[in-house]
Write a protein that holds these residues in place. Structure first.
Motif, short mmCIF file in Angstrom:
data_model
loop_
_atom_site.label_atom_id
_atom_site.label_comp_id
_atom_site.label_asym_id
_atom_site.label_seq_id
_atom_site.Cartn_x
_atom_site.Cartn_y
_atom_site.Cartn_z
N TYR A 479 0.83 -1.21 0.00
CA TYR A 479 0.00 0.00 0.00
C TYR A 479 0.86 1.25 0.00
O TYR A 479 0.61 2.20 -0.75
N GLU A 480 1.89 1.28 0.83
CA GLU A 480 2.77 2.44 0.90
C GLU A 480 3.58 2.61 -0.37
O GLU A 480 3.86 3.74 -0.80
N LEU A 481 3.95 1.50 -1.00
CA LEU A 481 4.81 1.56 -2.18
C LEU A 481 4.07 1.92 -3.46
O LEU A 481 4.54 2.75 -4.26
N TYR A 482 2.91 1.29 -3.68
CA TYR A 482 2.34 1.27 -5.03
C TYR A 482 0.95 1.89 -5.17
O TYR A 482 0.47 2.06 -6.29
N TYR A 483 0.30 2.22 -4.05
CA TYR A 483 -1.07 2.71 -4.19
C TYR A 483 -1.08 4.15 -4.69
O TYR A 483 -0.36 5.01 -4.19
N HIS A 484 -1.91 4.41 -5.69
CA HIS A 484 -2.21 5.78 -6.08
C HIS A 484 -3.65 5.85 -6.59
O HIS A 484 -4.20 4.86 -7.07
N SER A 485 -4.26 7.02 -6.44
CA SER A 485 -5.67 7.15 -6.79
C SER A 485 -5.98 8.58 -7.18
O SER A 485 -5.31 9.52 -6.74
N GLY A 486 -7.00 8.75 -8.00
CA GLY A 486 -7.54 10.06 -8.31
C GLY A 486 -6.58 10.94 -9.10
O GLY A 486 -5.55 10.51 -9.60
N ASP A 487 -6.94 12.19 -9.19
CA ASP A 487 -6.14 13.19 -9.88
C ASP A 487 -4.88 13.46 -9.07
O ASP A 487 -4.93 13.75 -7.88
N VAL A 488 -3.72 13.35 -9.71
CA VAL A 488 -2.46 13.50 -8.99
C VAL A 488 -2.27 14.91 -8.44
O VAL A 488 -1.39 15.14 -7.63
N GLU A 490 -4.88 16.56 -6.97
CA GLU A 490 -6.07 16.82 -6.16
C GLU A 490 -5.80 16.56 -4.68
O GLU A 490 -5.14 15.59 -4.32
N ASP A 491 -6.33 17.45 -3.82
CA ASP A 491 -6.24 17.22 -2.38
C ASP A 491 -6.94 15.90 -2.05
O ASP A 491 -8.02 15.59 -2.57
N GLY A 492 -6.33 15.12 -1.14
CA GLY A 492 -6.94 13.88 -0.69
C GLY A 492 -6.57 12.67 -1.53
O GLY A 492 -6.81 11.55 -1.12
N SER A 493 -6.01 12.87 -2.73
CA SER A 493 -5.56 11.74 -3.52
C SER A 493 -4.21 11.26 -2.99
O SER A 493 -3.62 11.87 -2.12
N GLN A 494 -3.73 10.16 -3.54
CA GLN A 494 -2.50 9.58 -3.03
C GLN A 494 -1.60 9.17 -4.19
O GLN A 494 -2.07 8.66 -5.20
N LEU A 495 -0.31 9.38 -4.00
CA LEU A 495 0.69 9.03 -5.00
C LEU A 495 1.47 7.80 -4.55
O LEU A 495 1.68 7.58 -3.36
N ALA A 496 1.91 7.00 -5.52
CA ALA A 496 2.78 5.86 -5.24
C ALA A 496 4.21 6.33 -5.02
O ALA A 496 4.61 7.40 -5.48
N ASN A 497 4.99 5.51 -4.31
CA ASN A 497 6.42 5.80 -4.12
C ASN A 497 7.20 4.49 -4.09
O ASN A 497 7.56 3.98 -3.02
N PRO A 498 7.50 3.91 -5.26
CA PRO A 498 8.23 2.63 -5.30
C PRO A 498 9.66 2.73 -4.77
O PRO A 498 10.30 1.69 -4.57
N ALA A 499 10.16 3.94 -4.54
CA ALA A 499 11.53 4.11 -4.06
C ALA A 499 11.65 4.02 -2.54
O ALA A 499 12.75 4.18 -2.00
N LEU A 500 10.56 3.77 -1.82
CA LEU A 500 10.61 3.68 -0.37
C LEU A 500 11.59 2.60 0.09
O LEU A 500 11.68 1.52 -0.51
N GLY A 501 12.30 2.89 1.16
CA GLY A 501 13.18 1.92 1.77
C GLY A 501 12.66 1.48 3.12
O GLY A 501 11.65 2.00 3.62
#
Length: 693
Positions: A479-488, A490-501
């Motif tokens: 969920y922390e790595l790959y989830y994203h939703s909605g307009d990038v 837009e307030d309240g939407s979420q972006l993915a971050n595959p670079a998390l360690g």
């Protein structure tokens, strides 16, 4: 836009000081009465033992038996709690019954350093002053009969009604605080919780229970157990339905949003099935549960008071184990677990005629493990182990129904494996060295070493000193790595971050345990921990508004103390008190959100009426916490449970009053909420009748 609303709830407080003082006064008075009456109770020596606060046997245990509790989670072999490389604590089935605890979080909250937070969707666990709102408890490793429960998408340590095992089926809970990755790998960050379920031998024959309570709560459970030369079997099923109350949120107090009242949206529906079978060295377990919860808070900028908003979780777990003793000095064990978890979220945006937005999480995994414990080498107790988990599915989907638009269709698999070696060395008759290291490799964060070392000194027959140092890690979840939703944008939407360690923790602790007299024990611990690479949900690009993203954004360090004391009288009465102080600072030397500095608990059990009536009284204090938009005040809660064994054979009645003095209190909300804090329930009631055939 919401600044006025935020100000209105930022300082949400209790209803004056009188309830808190009254709660403490009543508890102290009852504790004093129990203390004064306990010796007479012991002298009375009633023969009726079918109602006991901590089990009929505990009332008459010797000092050595009473204080030498056996645990198996801390080192992967059974040992005395005083020899374990941790300040391990145990909760028994008798305590769960006596206090009328409804959830795993209720029970764990009685232990030093543990607390929980509830956002009307899920319950989250915190430890030693640390809890990120809406983190799903992923910094705890949650085991059921030694099987890993944290699923591969959110890695939840579920603690509310979403926990898939009914609390009435728990025989004991072992909590091992501090880093546990040297034994169990990822997620054993703040501690390991092992829920050990009951056996058919504990529930021979059939038993049924019904319950009814406040907020339209009603439930039913049934179980059947048998045990004999052919093996042991327990089968159980339960159902809970909660209508929920109408809830007021001042942030939405406008005519367009029903004046801030969410009508009938706090409902919950839970169904559970459980089977546990053992024959000789083999064991089999099956857990299945489904849970649906309404969403009254309009999180993620949903439309307020829309009855279509809801979330559901479904668990299926099939496990098997084998234990053997190939020689007089060696024990072996192996296990396999197949797990399935499905999440479904329905989110309402726009008008009631608009289509819903839907989130789906689908996980399928298989875990295997084996370990051996040997004392073949004189003076040593060696543990060798290997674990592996293959996540066949870690799939996430996000889309709008009408018109259809897909934002996320992420399908992945992952593999993790670890090997461990641990040695408990008897340096002297009164001095143990417990040292171990584990190496894990997973397809997300690569390799991680996790060491732990503990020096355990039997200072005297009544006192033990432990010096413990260890480190642990947590890999970012799907969920922390790959989830994203909605307009990038837009307030309240979420972006993915595959670079998390991975995030890491290093912890040092000193523990002193002392017996005082025949039936009293107290324990004190002083600890310090440092967290690096802390995974935190923040607004992207460090702006004031916009989409959210998880980043290795933060650091944290803490120092704290935990004090606890237990006393049991021969008549069956018992008293447990605990206090924890934690001073947590983030990388900017500020106190993190949802970090209480003070926490205290008092639990008193008193048998009455010739042991046919049992009173369980508890009080809990949690200090003030910061939230997203302002402080959330401290609170004190008192709960009372009476359990009555009726003259009718096999029939028992129980009545509980939670939040006895109707204290008004709240828990901090997460970054996906408009609210600063989510107000919790006032005084509620629950009645339960149980009949054994």
């Amino acid at each position: 836009m919401h600044s006025g609303a935020h100000q209105s709830i930022a300082g949400i407080c209790v209803r004056g000081r009188w309830p808190r003082r009254a709660a403490l006064a009543v508890l102290l008075a009852v504790a004093g009465a129990a203390t004064a009456g306990a010796p007479e109770q012991a002298q009375a020596g009633s023969a009726a033992t079918d109602v006991s606060p901590v089990g009929a046997d505990l009332a008459d245990l010797s000092l050595e038996q009473l204080l030498d509790v056996r645990v198996s989670t801390a080192s992967r072999f059974e040992q005395s709690a005083s020899d374990a490389p941790s300040a391990v604590r145990v909760i028994t089935a008798e305590e769960i019954r006596a206090f009328g605890w409804r959830t795993l979080a209720d029970a764990l909250g009685s232990l030093p350093g543990l607390f929980s937070s509830y956002d009307r969707g899920y319950t989250y666990l915190g430890a030693r002053g640390f809890l990120r709102p809406s983190d799903y408890g992923s910094r705890f490793l949650l085991l059921v009969d030694g099987h890993r429960l944290n699923e591969p998408i959110y890695e939840q340590a579920t603690a509310g009604l979403e926990f898939p095992v009914g609390i009435e089926l728990i025989e004991r809970i072992e909590y091992v605080p501090g880093p546990g990755s040297s034994v169990f790998g990822s997620n054993a960050f703040f501690g390991v919780i092992n829920v050990i379920t009951r056996r058919g031998d504990d529930h021979r024959g059939a038993q049924a229970a019904v319950e009814a309570g406040s907020n339209g709560r009603r439930g039913f459970s049934a179980r059947y157990g048998l045990s004999g030369a052919g093996g042991d079997l327990l089968i159980a099923a339960s159902a809970i339905d909660v209508d929920g109350d109408d809830l007021y949120f001042p942030e939405f107090d406008t005519p367009e949003t029903n004046n801030g009242v969410a009508v009938g949206l706090d409902h919950e529906r839970v169904r559970r099935l459980f089977l546990k079978a053992e024959r000789g060295a083999f064991g089999l377990s099956l857990v299945h549960s489904s849970r649906e919860k309404g969403t009254p808070t309009a999180a993620y900028l949903q439309s307020f008071n829309d009855p279509r908003s809801r979330e559901s979780d479904e668990w299926s777990l099939l496990g098997a184990h084998y234990r053997a003793r190939p020689s007089a000095t060696t024990e072996t064990a192996a296990h396999v677990l197949f797990g399935a978890y499905d999440y479904r979220g329905a989110f309402a945006y726009g008008a009631p005629t608009d289509g819903l937005s839907r989130d789906i999480g689908r996980a399928r995994w298989i875990g295997v493990g084996a370990h051996a414990v040997t004392t073949a080498l004189a003076g040593h107790k060696l543990v060798f182990g290997v674990d592996a988990q293959f996540d066949m599915k870690r799939d996430q989907y996000s889309y709008d129904e009408s018109p259809y638009e897909s934002y996320l269709a992420d399908e992945r698999h992952a593999l993790r494996a670890g090997v461990l070696i641990q040695d408990q060395v008897a340096l002297r008759e009164d001095l143990l060295l417990n040292a171990g290291v584990r190496f894990d490799h997973d397809s997300v964060s690569g390799g991680n070493f996790s060491p732990r070392v503990a020096l355990i000194q039997r200072w005297s027959p009544d006192a033990t000193l432990k010096l413990i140092h260890g480190s642990a890690y947590r890999s970012p979840n799907a969920y922390e790595l790959y989830y994203h939703s909605g307009d990038v944008e837009e307030d309240g939407s979420q972006l993915a971050n595959p670079a998390l360690g991975p995030e890491r923790i290093r912890s040092s602790e000193i523990v002193w345990s002392q017996q005082l007299g025949a039936r009293t024990q107290w324990q004190a611990s002083v600890y310090r921990y440092r967290i690096s690479g802390l995974i935190t949900q923040v607004v992207a690009n460090q702006q004031d508004s916009g989409p959210l993203i998880f980043e290795n954004f933060d650091r944290a360090n803490a120092t704290g103390i935990e004090l606890s004391g237990d006393h049991r009288w021969r008549g069956g009465a018992s008293l447990r008190a605990s206090y924890g102080y934690a001073r947590v600072k983030d990388g900017g030397s500020e106190t993190p959100i949802n970090s209480p500095r003070h926490a205290a608990a008092l639990n008193l059990i008193v048998p009455l009426a010739d042991d046919r009536l049992l009173a369980g009284l508890e009080a809990r204090y949690l200090g003030s916490r910061d939230a997203e938009y302002g402080p959330v005040d401290a609170y004190t809660l008192a709960n009372l449970t009476l359990t009555w064994r009726l003259p009718v054979p096999g029939l028992e009645l129980q009545g509980s009053v939670y939040n006895l003095f109707d204290e008004r209190y709240a828990d901090p909300a997460g970054p996906s909420f408009v609210q600063n804090a989510i107000e919790q329930d006032g005084r509620t009631f629950l009645l339960r009748a149980t009949y054994g055939f």
